[in-house]
Enzyme design. Structure first.
Site, PDB file in Angstrom:
ATOM      1  N   ASN A 158       0.807  -1.225   0.000  1.00  0.00           N
ATOM      2  CA  ASN A 158       0.000   0.000   0.000  1.00  0.00           C
ATOM      3  C   ASN A 158       0.843   1.279   0.000  1.00  0.00           C
ATOM      4  O   ASN A 158       0.391   2.317  -0.455  1.00  0.00           O
ATOM      5  CB  ASN A 158      -0.951   0.023   1.209  1.00  0.00           C
ATOM      6  N   GLN A 204      -4.902  -4.117  -2.305  1.00  0.00           N
ATOM      7  CA  GLN A 204      -4.369  -3.136  -3.261  1.00  0.00           C
ATOM      8  C   GLN A 204      -4.192  -3.712  -4.671  1.00  0.00           C
ATOM      9  O   GLN A 204      -3.901  -2.969  -5.602  1.00  0.00           O
ATOM     10  CB  GLN A 204      -3.019  -2.595  -2.763  1.00  0.00           C
ATOM     11  N   SER A 228     -10.995  -5.546  -0.230  1.00  0.00           N
ATOM     12  CA  SER A 228     -11.649  -4.326   0.251  1.00  0.00           C
ATOM     13  C   SER A 228     -12.462  -3.703  -0.874  1.00  0.00           C
ATOM     14  O   SER A 228     -11.990  -3.637  -2.010  1.00  0.00           O
ATOM     15  CB  SER A 228     -10.573  -3.343   0.715  1.00  0.00           C
ATOM     16  N   CYS A 233      -3.422   5.190   7.201  1.00  0.00           N
ATOM     17  CA  CYS A 233      -3.666   4.742   8.583  1.00  0.00           C
ATOM     18  C   CYS A 233      -2.604   5.262   9.534  1.00  0.00           C
ATOM     19  O   CYS A 233      -2.833   5.378  10.723  1.00  0.00           O
ATOM     20  CB  CYS A 233      -3.661   3.220   8.638  1.00  0.00           C
TER      21      CYS A 233
END
Length: 410
Positions: free
Chosen positions: A160, A188, A208, A334
């Site tokens: 990521n 990703q 995701s 994050c």
């Protein structure tokens, strides 16, 4: 209202690794399930439930098709963080009476590393594999790390932060030969690069929705049926999702994830060409105009929607403020609130100076050539100004090695 510049809306979004804008076709597919088609997919006694259940199963098959899986192997979750936790903790809990060792990589996403640290407190042994300076793991090191106590290897496909693509096929082959489960966080890479769970011998894979132009709050975990993989659930309740993930399924979000997967399946080649072209244009034009700019991570073995660049002699945070017309990040979303240099870059052996100057630029389906050109012009003009003001840059130009300076503490 966002300012406009020759039909260019500012700020320009270049943080596609953090999240992606929802594709209008995805939004359109979801809307009826917020209004007229509102049934609970677990209601078996009337048409509202049947309609919702059909929509969920159709989406499940679209997600499965994108990675060459069987429909029944897809478990819906709230996102890749939950999927990673379910895969790692679920395997550890189910098999801990037989084995007690897990292998992962120092550059994995925070949620994988934190799940592993949590298990360490419960007595599971964790090996954190190093990465080479190009960001890729060494396969021999992996082979040597596997013992007869190893139950799981967890390696992400696309990083990521730096966008490098790990050799999943080779990793999967090693794991299958050694009789070890293989989990990959494919958040990703899902829908962006070809991934085949059977060709790669992947046993569990985390997905995701919001990384592929779908909604936030939805994800999936692929769990292999043959040879069967067992996980202990994290959430107990009504026994939905083959007993692995209880809770009423959010039909609109699942429909959105399914539609996003369907679009990615049919348009992957087109998206890849578009992203590769813009990556090359961005990088080449930056290199033509400014010196001492470094691409972090292997140039070829990477997903080109990610440009992680270090600008020597410029502080990353001041750079982000200077290019406020570009929505970019100085690490993963994050962890970008922390001023610590990226743990991924440090684990590649990149020095603190360059790690601190790193910025991640994300390119995606909706990025335009005009946006890339604007970004390059802005970056180059700001870098020149910041370097003029930077005593560090001046010292570097004079040939002073910054690593050898003993800074006085006041």
């Amino acid at each position: 209202m966002n300012p406009q510049l020759n039909n260019l809306t500012l700020p320009i979004y270049m943080d596609y690794q953090a999240t992606t804008p929802i594709d209008p076709r995805v939004m359109e597919a979801m809307l009826p399930y917020f209004t007229t088609k509102f049934g609970n997919p677990h209601s078996r006694s009337h048409s509202f439930g049947w309609e919702a259940e059909n929509a969920v199963e159709e989406a499940r098959s679209m997600v499965a098709k994108l990675i060459g899986a069987d429909t029944k192997e897809i478990i819906f979750t709230s996102g890749a963080t939950e999927s990673n936790n379910l895969a790692i903790k679920g395997i550890a809990k189910f098999y801990s009476n037989k084995k007690n060792h897990i292998i992962t990589v120092v550059s994995e996403h925070k949620c994988v590393l934190d799940a592993c640290r949590h298990l360490e407190q419960e007595g599971i042994k964790i090996t954190y594999l190093p990465i080479k300076p190009n960001g890729i793991i060494d396969l021999e090191t992996l082979k040597n790390a596997i013992t007869d106590q190893t139950m799981l290897v967890s390696v992400m496909v696309v990083n990521n932060e730096i966008g490098v693509v790990q050799p999943l096929k080779e990793i999967g082959k090693i794991c299958r030969e050694k009789g070890v489960f293989f989990h990959s966080d494919i958040a990703q890479g899902f829908g962006k690069i070809p991934i085949d769970v059977n060709a790669f011998n992947i046993d569990l894979a985390s997905i995701s929705g919001h990384k592929i132009y779908g909604p936030k709050g939805i994800g999936a975990l692929y769990v292999r049926k043959k040879p069967r993989v067992r996980v202990t659930p994290l959430i107990n309740g009504g026994g939905q999702e083959r007993g692995m993930r209880s809770g009423t399924l959010p039909t609109p979000l699942i429909v959105g994830l399914g539609m996003a997967a369907e679009i990615a399946y049919s348009e992957m080649e087109k998206d890849t060409k578009h992203v590769n072209y813009l990556f090359d244009r961005f990088l080449n034009n930056i290199h033509k105009r400014i010196s001492e700019v470094y691409l972090n991570g292997d140039k070829n073995q990477r997903y080109k929607g990610n440009l992680n660049l270090s600008f020597a002699g410029v502080e990353g945070e001041s750079m982000i403020l200077a290019i406020k017309d570009l929505a970019v990040s100085s690490g993963s979303a994050c962890t970008s609130a922390s001023l610590e240099p990226s743990y991924v870059l440090r684990s590649m052996g990149i020095g603190e100076e360059l790690a601190h100057t790193a910025i991640r630029f994300g390119i995606g389906r909706f990025t335009t050539e005009q946006e890339v050109d604007y970004a390059v012009n802005l970056i180059c003009s700001k870098i020149d100004k910041l370097r003029e003001l930077s005593p560090l840059w001046e010292m570097m130009q004079e040939g002073i090695d910054l690593k050898k300076i003993k800074w006085a503490v006041h």
